[in-house]
Design a protein around this motif. Structure first.
Motif, short mmCIF file in Angstrom:
data_model
loop_
_atom_site.label_atom_id
_atom_site.label_comp_id
_atom_site.label_asym_id
_atom_site.label_seq_id
_atom_site.Cartn_x
_atom_site.Cartn_y
_atom_site.Cartn_z
N ALA A 33 3.59 13.71 1.31
CA ALA A 33 2.29 14.76 0.43
C ALA A 33 0.99 15.10 1.93
CB ALA A 33 1.32 14.57 -0.57
N GLY A 34 1.36 14.22 3.01
CA GLY A 34 0.29 15.47 3.49
C GLY A 34 -0.50 14.17 4.43
N PHE A 35 -0.53 12.63 3.18
CA PHE A 35 -1.32 11.99 3.29
C PHE A 35 -1.45 11.28 4.58
CE2 PHE A 35 -1.98 13.65 -1.06
CZ PHE A 35 -3.58 14.94 -0.96
N ARG A 36 -2.36 10.66 5.59
CA ARG A 36 -1.73 10.05 6.60
C ARG A 36 -2.65 8.57 6.82
NH1 ARG A 36 -0.14 14.95 7.82
NH2 ARG A 36 2.20 14.90 8.39
N ASN A 37 -3.70 8.96 5.73
CA ASN A 37 -5.07 8.11 6.78
C ASN A 37 -4.33 6.07 6.01
OD1 ASN A 37 -6.04 9.73 7.93
ND2 ASN A 37 -7.42 10.05 6.44
N PRO A 38 -4.34 5.08 6.39
CA PRO A 38 -4.15 4.38 5.97
C PRO A 38 -5.23 4.07 3.95
CG PRO A 38 -4.77 3.08 7.92
CD PRO A 38 -4.74 5.23 7.63
N GLU A 39 -6.24 3.98 4.36
CA GLU A 39 -7.23 4.37 2.86
C GLU A 39 -6.35 4.97 1.53
OE1 GLU A 39 -9.34 7.13 5.27
OE2 GLU A 39 -8.81 5.34 5.83
N HIS A 40 -5.53 5.87 2.23
CA HIS A 40 -5.32 6.96 1.36
C HIS A 40 -3.91 6.16 -0.01
CE1 HIS A 40 -5.24 10.25 3.88
NE2 HIS A 40 -6.12 10.29 2.81
N VAL A 41 -3.24 4.96 0.74
CA VAL A 41 -2.36 3.99 -0.33
C VAL A 41 -3.75 3.50 -1.59
CG1 VAL A 41 -1.57 2.15 -0.17
CG2 VAL A 41 -0.89 3.68 1.17
N GLU A 42 -5.03 2.49 -0.97
CA GLU A 42 -5.90 2.26 -1.36
C GLU A 42 -6.34 3.31 -3.10
OE1 GLU A 42 -5.75 -1.01 -2.12
OE2 GLU A 42 -4.59 -1.11 0.12
N ILE A 43 -6.66 4.51 -2.38
CA ILE A 43 -7.59 5.26 -3.44
C ILE A 43 -6.41 6.15 -4.45
CG2 ILE A 43 -8.58 7.85 -3.54
CD1 ILE A 43 -9.11 7.68 -0.55
N TYR A 44 -5.08 6.21 -4.20
CA TYR A 44 -3.74 6.38 -4.69
C TYR A 44 -3.84 5.05 -5.95
CZ TYR A 44 0.50 7.28 -7.17
OH TYR A 44 1.98 6.73 -7.92
N THR A 45 -4.38 4.05 -5.70
CA THR A 45 -4.08 2.64 -5.96
C THR A 45 -4.45 2.59 -7.41
OG1 THR A 45 -2.69 1.22 -4.95
CG2 THR A 45 -3.15 0.27 -6.43
N VAL A 46 -6.33 2.83 -6.52
CA VAL A 46 -7.31 2.79 -7.95
C VAL A 46 -7.24 3.93 -8.19
CG1 VAL A 46 -10.35 2.98 -7.85
CG2 VAL A 46 -8.75 1.73 -6.17
N ALA A 47 -6.77 5.16 -8.43
CA ALA A 47 -6.75 5.91 -9.20
C ALA A 47 -6.02 5.60 -10.17
CB ALA A 47 -6.32 7.36 -8.49
N LYS A 48 -4.77 5.28 -9.44
CA LYS A 48 -3.80 4.81 -11.04
C LYS A 48 -4.12 3.83 -11.97
CE LYS A 48 1.59 4.57 -10.81
NZ LYS A 48 2.16 5.25 -11.61
N ILE A 49 -4.75 2.44 -10.85
CA ILE A 49 -5.44 1.75 -12.25
C ILE A 49 -6.60 2.68 -12.81
CG2 ILE A 49 -7.07 -0.29 -12.44
CD1 ILE A 49 -5.70 -1.03 -9.72
#
Length: 190
Positions: A33-49
């Motif tokens: 999707a174009g999101f390469r930064n490591p913190e994007h995984v955490e941001i996505y997970t927080v959104a899902k929580i």
């Protein structure tokens, strides 16, 4: 934002692992999707929580709490996945549509006397308006090559990052031209 997301997920580590699954798979989907930064995984997970929780809170303001809560939980939980799938598809379509024109421009630049590396820089700048995603990928290829990565490996990396069949076919064609010593401009012009 990344630090806030990391601190939130550190408090709910068991839930985070259950929700996000494998970080490698999620990281790959985010890269598509174009999101390469490591913190994007955490941001996505927080959104899902947090989105299901937000869905329940919003449901308290509507008439039927049970149905509203269920809808809020389902939309909140599956919403980030659907949004990510939409972004992946949109980015891949953008690259798929822009690549033929970019390759034509690459041939023109090379026939005008530029080397492939200079032509790639030129093409990356020219396609930025029509396909920022393809321009970004071409810039990554250029940076990887400047860092010492062989051209074919840089293109193979791009094919993995974008997961588009047309790009894979182009990389296979590049491999053939390097193997047989065919000039790239004449192979592209075919």
């Amino acid at each position: 934002l990344g630090q806030i997301a990391t601190s939130i997920t550190s408090y709910v580590r068991p839930i985070r692992d259950l929700i996000s699954g494998s970080d490698d798979d999620l990281r790959y989907r985010l890269t598509l999707a174009g999101f390469r930064n490591p913190e994007h995984v955490e941001i996505y997970t927080v959104a899902k929580i947090l989105l299901p929780v937000l869905g329940v809170i919003v449901a308290t303001y509507f008439g039927n709490l049970i149905i509203g809560s269920m809808v809020g939980i389902v939309v909140g939980f599956f919403g980030p996945d659907m949004w990510l799938s939409y972004l992946i598809t949109r980015r891949q379509d953008s690259i798929r549509r822009a690549l033929p024109d970019a390759l034509d421009l690459l041939v023109i630049c090379m026939e005008a006397g530029l080397g492939i590396d200079q032509a790639m820089v030129r093409v990356g700048g020219e396609v930025k308006v029509t396909s920022p995603a393809l321009s970004e990928e071409i810039q990554i290829i250029n940076r990887e090559q400047r860092a010492g990565k062989p051209r074919l490996e840089a293109w193979r990396s791009m094919a993995e990052r974008v997961d588009v069949d047309f790009v894979r076919q182009f990389v296979a064609m590049l491999a053939q031209t390097e193997r047989f010593g065919t000039p790239i401009a004449s192979a592209l012009g075919q």
